[in-house]
Design a protein around this motif. Sequence first.
Motif, PDB file in Angstrom:
ATOM      1  N   MET A   1       0.842  -1.190   0.000  1.00 25.78           N
ATOM      2  CA  MET A   1       0.000   0.000   0.000  1.00 25.78           C
ATOM      3  C   MET A   1       0.873   1.234   0.000  1.00 25.78           C
ATOM      4  O   MET A   1       1.882   1.288   0.691  1.00 25.78           O
ATOM      5  N   THR A   2       0.510   2.229  -0.773  1.00 27.40           N
ATOM      6  CA  THR A   2       1.172   3.528  -0.723  1.00 27.40           C
ATOM      7  C   THR A   2       0.115   4.588  -0.558  1.00 27.40           C
ATOM      8  O   THR A   2      -1.019   4.440  -1.000  1.00 27.40           O
ATOM      9  N   GLY A   3       0.493   5.665   0.086  1.00 24.33           N
ATOM     10  CA  GLY A   3      -0.419   6.780   0.235  1.00 24.33           C
ATOM     11  C   GLY A   3       0.332   8.078   0.156  1.00 24.33           C
ATOM     12  O   GLY A   3       1.467   8.176   0.613  1.00 24.33           O
ATOM     13  N   ALA A   4      -0.292   9.081  -0.438  1.00 25.89           N
ATOM     14  CA  ALA A   4       0.360  10.373  -0.586  1.00 25.89           C
ATOM     15  C   ALA A   4      -0.034  11.286   0.559  1.00 25.89           C
ATOM     16  O   ALA A   4      -1.199  11.386   0.919  1.00 25.89           O
ATOM     17  N   VAL A   5       0.954  11.951   1.132  1.00 25.07           N
ATOM     18  CA  VAL A   5       0.700  12.960   2.148  1.00 25.07           C
ATOM     19  C   VAL A   5       0.751  14.338   1.510  1.00 25.07           C
ATOM     20  O   VAL A   5      -0.035  15.209   1.793  1.00 25.07           O
ATOM     21  N   ALA A   6       1.709  14.535   0.592  1.00 28.39           N
ATOM     22  CA  ALA A   6       1.852  15.796  -0.130  1.00 28.39           C
ATOM     23  C   ALA A   6       1.940  15.484  -1.613  1.00 28.39           C
ATOM     24  O   ALA A   6       2.194  14.353  -1.993  1.00 28.39           O
ATOM     25  N   HIS A   7       1.744  16.482  -2.438  1.00 29.62           N
ATOM     26  CA  HIS A   7       1.715  16.262  -3.880  1.00 29.62           C
ATOM     27  C   HIS A   7       2.917  16.839  -4.585  1.00 29.62           C
ATOM     28  O   HIS A   7       2.982  16.829  -5.799  1.00 29.62           O
ATOM     29  N   GLU A   8       3.893  17.366  -3.853  1.00 31.88           N
ATOM     30  CA  GLU A   8       5.091  17.908  -4.477  1.00 31.88           C
ATOM     31  C   GLU A   8       5.940  16.766  -5.012  1.00 31.88           C
ATOM     32  O   GLU A   8       6.074  15.730  -4.374  1.00 31.88           O
ATOM     33  N   PRO A   9       6.576  16.915  -6.178  1.00 28.47           N
ATOM     34  CA  PRO A   9       7.465  15.883  -6.670  1.00 28.47           C
ATOM     35  C   PRO A   9       8.767  15.899  -5.906  1.00 28.47           C
ATOM     36  O   PRO A   9       9.139  16.904  -5.308  1.00 28.47           O
ATOM     37  N   PRO A  10       9.513  14.770  -5.873  1.00 30.74           N
ATOM     38  CA  PRO A  10      10.799  14.749  -5.206  1.00 30.74           C
ATOM     39  C   PRO A  10      11.803  15.590  -5.951  1.00 30.74           C
ATOM     40  O   PRO A  10      11.645  15.861  -7.135  1.00 30.74           O
ATOM     41  N   PRO A  11      12.871  16.022  -5.263  1.00 34.11           N
ATOM     42  CA  PRO A  11      13.881  16.801  -5.968  1.00 34.11           C
ATOM     43  C   PRO A  11      14.548  15.959  -7.021  1.00 34.11           C
ATOM     44  O   PRO A  11      14.728  14.759  -6.859  1.00 34.11           O
ATOM     45  N   THR A  12      14.919  16.578  -8.133  1.00 35.71           N
ATOM     46  CA  THR A  12      15.584  15.842  -9.197  1.00 35.71           C
ATOM     47  C   THR A  12      17.074  15.929  -9.038  1.00 35.71           C
ATOM     48  O   THR A  12      17.598  16.733  -8.269  1.00 35.71           O
ATOM     49  N   THR A  13      17.780  15.083  -9.744  1.00 37.50           N
ATOM     50  CA  THR A  13      19.227  15.054  -9.667  1.00 37.50           C
ATOM     51  C   THR A  13      19.855  15.715 -10.868  1.00 37.50           C
ATOM     52  O   THR A  13      21.035  15.552 -11.128  1.00 37.50           O
ATOM     53  N   GLY A  14      19.038  16.448 -11.667  1.00 35.69           N
ATOM     54  CA  GLY A  14      19.595  17.171 -12.798  1.00 35.69           C
ATOM     55  C   GLY A  14      20.204  16.260 -13.831  1.00 35.69           C
ATOM     56  O   GLY A  14      21.141  16.612 -14.534  1.00 35.69           O
TER      57      GLY A  14
ATOM     58  N   ARG B   1      12.905  20.199   6.744  1.00 34.66           N
ATOM     59  CA  ARG B   1      11.848  19.739   5.852  1.00 34.66           C
ATOM     60  C   ARG B   1      12.340  19.758   4.407  1.00 34.66           C
ATOM     61  O   ARG B   1      13.003  20.697   3.984  1.00 34.66           O
ATOM     62  N   ARG B   2      12.002  18.742   3.666  1.00 34.43           N
ATOM     63  CA  ARG B   2      12.416  18.618   2.281  1.00 34.43           C
ATOM     64  C   ARG B   2      11.435  17.705   1.559  1.00 34.43           C
ATOM     65  O   ARG B   2      10.617  16.998   2.185  1.00 34.43           O
ATOM     66  N   ARG B   3      11.505  17.718   0.237  1.00 30.86           N
ATOM     67  CA  ARG B   3      10.668  16.819  -0.565  1.00 30.86           C
ATOM     68  C   ARG B   3      11.385  15.492  -0.756  1.00 30.86           C
ATOM     69  O   ARG B   3      12.580  15.370  -0.515  1.00 30.86           O
ATOM     70  N   GLY B   4      10.643  14.461  -1.197  1.00 35.23           N
ATOM     71  CA  GLY B   4      11.251  13.183  -1.514  1.00 35.23           C
ATOM     72  C   GLY B   4      11.475  12.282  -0.319  1.00 35.23           C
ATOM     73  O   GLY B   4      12.346  11.416  -0.353  1.00 35.23           O
ATOM     74  N   VAL B   5      10.687  12.459   0.754  1.00 34.06           N
ATOM     75  CA  VAL B   5      10.795  11.602   1.938  1.00 34.06           C
ATOM     76  C   VAL B   5       9.645  10.603   1.936  1.00 34.06           C
ATOM     77  O   VAL B   5       8.481  10.972   1.771  1.00 34.06           O
ATOM     78  N   VAL B   6       9.970   9.329   2.108  1.00 31.67           N
ATOM     79  CA  VAL B   6       8.969   8.258   2.155  1.00 31.67           C
ATOM     80  C   VAL B   6       9.075   7.561   3.501  1.00 31.67           C
ATOM     81  O   VAL B   6      10.165   7.100   3.887  1.00 31.67           O
ATOM     82  N   LEU B   7       7.986   7.485   4.227  1.00 35.94           N
ATOM     83  CA  LEU B   7       7.938   6.753   5.493  1.00 35.94           C
ATOM     84  C   LEU B   7       7.525   5.316   5.198  1.00 35.94           C
ATOM     85  O   LEU B   7       6.461   5.076   4.616  1.00 35.94           O
ATOM     86  N   VAL B   8       8.368   4.359   5.586  1.00 33.64           N
ATOM     87  CA  VAL B   8       8.154   2.955   5.228  1.00 33.64           C
ATOM     88  C   VAL B   8       7.852   2.151   6.484  1.00 33.64           C
ATOM     89  O   VAL B   8       8.609   2.192   7.466  1.00 33.64           O
ATOM     90  N   GLY B   9       6.749   1.409   6.458  1.00 33.27           N
ATOM     91  CA  GLY B   9       6.372   0.563   7.582  1.00 33.27           C
ATOM     92  C   GLY B   9       5.836  -0.777   7.126  1.00 33.27           C
ATOM     93  O   GLY B   9       5.889  -1.124   5.939  1.00 33.27           O
ATOM     94  N   ARG B  10       5.303  -1.530   8.108  1.00 36.64           N
ATOM     95  CA  ARG B  10       4.749  -2.856   7.800  1.00 36.64           C
ATOM     96  C   ARG B  10       3.329  -3.039   8.329  1.00 36.64           C
ATOM     97  O   ARG B  10       2.581  -3.870   7.826  1.00 36.64           O
TER      98      ARG B  10
END
Length: 367
Positions: A1-14, A78-87
């Motif tokens: 299962m995945t769920g979105a908390v925010a809709h901003e895209p993660p930072p890119t690496t150029g 605070r930054r974009r591109g953070v995923v909280l992973v659980g079980r």
Amino acid sequence: MTGAVAHEPPPTTGGRPGKPLIVTEDPDLLDDLLRLCAAAGATPEVHHSTPERRGSWESAPLVLVGDDAAHRVRGAARRRGVVLVGRDQDDSGVWQRAVEIGADHVLMLPDGEQWLVDRIADVAEGISRPALTVGVIGGRGGAGASTLACALAVTSAREGLRTLLVDADPLGGGLDVLLGGESAEGLRWPAFAASRGRVGGGALEESLPRLHSLRVLSWDRGDCVAIAPQAVRAVLAAARRRGGTVVVDLPRRIDDSGAEVLAQLDLGLLVVPAELRAVAAAGRVASAVGMVLRDLRVAVRGPYGPGLDDGEVSRLLGLPLAGEVPVETSLLHPDGGKAPPGATARGPLARFCKEFWERALTETGRS
């Protein structure tokens, strides 16, 4: 299962590959995340809490925080591109912890493994902005859609953009032939017929024939005339992840695989000769394409029939006008096949294509 908390895209690496950051003390969770990183071709940086090294937390293109470590990163910037992973699927408190650390997504294993592999693989490939993807389709047979598709791709490559030309019409005779590269080494569509899941963008690009400074995915001379929708989706998604431009020559009949192609286009060009029967036929094509593709524009090709001009064709079809496609007289000569459409930079077709790309890239914020 995945769920979105925010809709901003993660930072890119150029366009440069980056290392994901893993923050957890749970050995079992760490094993799973390392396994998924390996499957995606990425080597992560691992910490038990917010990294002490300056900039590591801020610069990582993707941060995977184990639910066990959420309290230890609560004070991080605070930054974009953070995923909280659980079980624990039943732990409602995970959403509150995600908000506290500024996570973009909450992901539960094992259900969300494929989603996470795709995100990590994006990091490993150095993904930035997806390619501007343009489809070209004829309003009737012989409208000149394949010629325009080739000219758009040749012009894009000449302008220094990473360019992929995709032949999505198995009955069209092969765009590699139109480009004079039917014997060029590289894979054709049948080689990807069994593709599922994720196809590596870099591997795809390197495997295809290189003609006139662009890559071409065409058909071979065999009997295969159909590719499963899942394979089409995987291949085109890989092509788009490489950035630049993707030009697709579309078939006039839209089946399930064709619908997959349309779903990945940013915009489409409907090439219509300026004659009443062609306009009538183009109306039916536009109705079918418009059910999937929102941004469809008409490119009119002369000579004009009585009472018609490009504005009238646009009005009759109810589509915005992309412009008048000029005739490249050199292509009408018996030896015109020695150079691909749009090869002459000062020719009228190349100028039309250059102006099209300038407008389209500006409109989509890619210029």
